[in-house]
Scaffold this active site. Structure first.
Site, short mmCIF file in Angstrom:
data_model
loop_
_atom_site.label_atom_id
_atom_site.label_comp_id
_atom_site.label_asym_id
_atom_site.label_seq_id
_atom_site.Cartn_x
_atom_site.Cartn_y
_atom_site.Cartn_z
CG ASP A 1 -1.98 8.31 -4.52
OD1 ASP A 1 -2.33 9.47 -4.86
OD2 ASP A 1 -2.53 7.16 -4.87
CB ALA B 1 5.56 5.14 -7.05
N GLY C 1 1.48 2.67 -2.77
CA GLY C 1 1.23 3.58 -3.76
C GLY C 1 2.22 3.27 -4.94
CB SER C 2 3.31 -0.04 -6.51
OG SER C 2 2.01 -0.61 -6.47
CB SER C 3 -0.89 2.42 -9.11
OG SER C 3 -1.27 1.19 -8.47
N GLY D 1 0.81 -1.18 0.09
CA GLY D 1 -0.05 0.13 -0.03
C GLY D 1 0.98 1.38 0.14
O1 PMV Z 1 -4.58 2.91 0.69
P1 PMV Z 1 -3.65 4.27 0.13
O2 PMV Z 1 -2.51 4.35 1.18
O3 PMV Z 1 -3.61 4.44 -1.03
O4 PMV Z 1 -4.63 5.31 0.83
C1 PMV Z 1 -6.19 5.64 0.60
C2 PMV Z 1 -6.40 6.99 1.27
C3 PMV Z 1 -8.02 7.29 0.84
O5 PMV Z 1 -7.98 8.83 1.73
C4 PMV Z 1 -8.72 6.56 1.56
C5 PMV Z 1 -8.19 7.80 -0.48
C6 PMV Z 1 -7.52 8.75 -1.27
O6 PMV Z 1 -7.20 8.75 -2.19
O7 PMV Z 1 -7.24 9.62 -0.46
#
Ligand code: PMV
Length: 347
Positions: free
Chosen positions: A156, A115, A111-113, A109
């Site tokens: 992200d 990045a 955020g590989s996509s 989690g």
């Molecule tokens: O799952 P992650 O680490 O990509 O985090 C998602 C965070 C959310 O607030 C739930 C969604 C977003 O895009 O902000």
């Protein structure tokens, strides 16, 4: 102009404000020191070749007039959609080879996509000699993520581009660096891959049925984020810890925590962490905990600076928190506040 360019972008972790950020509240996100690398090479053919083993794909090709369309494999969607957008603005008759390499698992989690999208965009613009600002890079990457995923605040993408630790308001309305110094934050992985879009939709459904309640929760999270920004700037780990606990409580009320996340949070606190919370969409992925430690780094407890020696036996060491997390999940050895997207040497 080089025919081959490599760019990289960091993974990320949300520190505060997940979910509420989708509804206009601020969040705090930090870049991690594990990166995803993308190499783009002009191939002189009417072809797009992609090898992205870390995104679950080894050999993928098509002609450049056939980009996009239904049924793209997940791992390539972001890259292919962005490439198609680029070609609309900068038409080419010859294509590219794209190879990705990641230092982190796409299950964390981190955020590989995002990045991958950011590193690819940076390499692509560079290989064609097109100058883009960070803001422009953000726009094209965020639009790509929205096209592929349908939902997302874009924090992200911002972390991958700007790096550091950011105070962020969607969609890129505010992107402000927070000077935190080194953070005594421990990261734990539950071993379970979370599906962010599903959790975001679940919260949206909850909000549709209980608009007032959820507005209250999001407002409270917004207040916590602002306090956390200040606590980070002041390096007040005690306050950071209690804000993490409060934020976790509100995330649990949103229904996005899980048994595994709760187990790791509780284990960290029991081992001496000052606070802990899930990081990201919830349902799995990672948690973070803040510990007391290393006064050499300039941290203070209750505002009192102490030497490392004085505190040797008095305060619980960060290692205890790491060990506790490792016993029930996996401690991830990552540094926070890492550098944003960059072109790699030789490009
Ligand atoms: O799952 P992650 O680490 O990509 O985090 C998602 C965070 C959310 O607030 C739930 C969604 C977003 O895009 O902000």
């Amino acid at each position: 102009m080089a025919d081959k360019v490599t760019a990289s972008a960091p993974g990320k972790l949300v520190l505060f404000g997940e979910h509420a950020v989708v509804y206009g509240k601020p969040c705090i996100v930090t870049a991690v020191d594990q990166r995803l690398y993308v190499t783009v090479t002009k191939n002189g053919e009417n072809a797009f070749h992609l090898s992205a083993p870390d995104l679950g794909l080894t050999a993928y090709s098509k002609t450049i007039d056939k980009l996009g369309g239904e049924g793209l494999p997940t791992g390539v969607r972001f890259i292919e959609v962005l490439y198609k957008r680029f070609l609309n603005d900068h038409p080419q008759t010859r294509g590219i080879d794209v190879v990705t390499r990641s230092e982190f698992s796409s299950s964390f989690g981190f955020g590989s996509s995002s990045a991958a999208t950011v590193a690819f965009a940076m390499a692509l613009f560079a290989v064609y000699g097109v100058e883009v600002s960070k803001q422009e890079l953000f726009e094209i990457c965020y639009q790509t993520v929205l096209e592929v995923q349908g939902v997302g605040s874009g924090f992200d993408v911002a972390a991958a581009i700007w790096g550091g630790t950011l105070y962020y308001v969607s969609p890129g309305k505010v992107v402000e660096q927070i000077k935190t110094g080194e953070l005594p934050i421990v990261v734990g992985y539950t071993g379970i891959k979370a599906d962010t879009p599903t959790l975001v939709r679940q919260v949206a459904e909850f909000r549709r049925k209980n608009p007032k309640t959820l507005e209250g929760v999001f407002n409270q999270i917004g207040v916590i984020v602002d306090k956390a920004k200040k606590a980070l700037e002041e390096k007040n780990v005690t306050l950071l810890g209690s804000l993490m606990n409060e934020n976790q409580q509100l995330l649990a009320e949103l229904g996005v925590s899980s048994v595994e996340l709760d187990t790791l949070n509780q284990a960290a606190v029991k081992a001496g962490a000052l606070g802990a919370k899930l990081s990201g969409a919830g349902g799995g992925d990672c948690m973070i905990a803040v510990s007391q430690q290393s006064y050499g780094m300039g941290y203070s407890v209750l505002g009192i600076e102490r030497s490392q020696k004085q505190n040797k036996n008095k305060y619980i060491n960060i290692d205890k928190v790491r060990t506790a997390i490792n016993q029930r999940g996996q401690w991830l050895d990552v540094k926070l506040g890492a550098e944003g997207a960059r072109l790699e040497a030789g490009s």
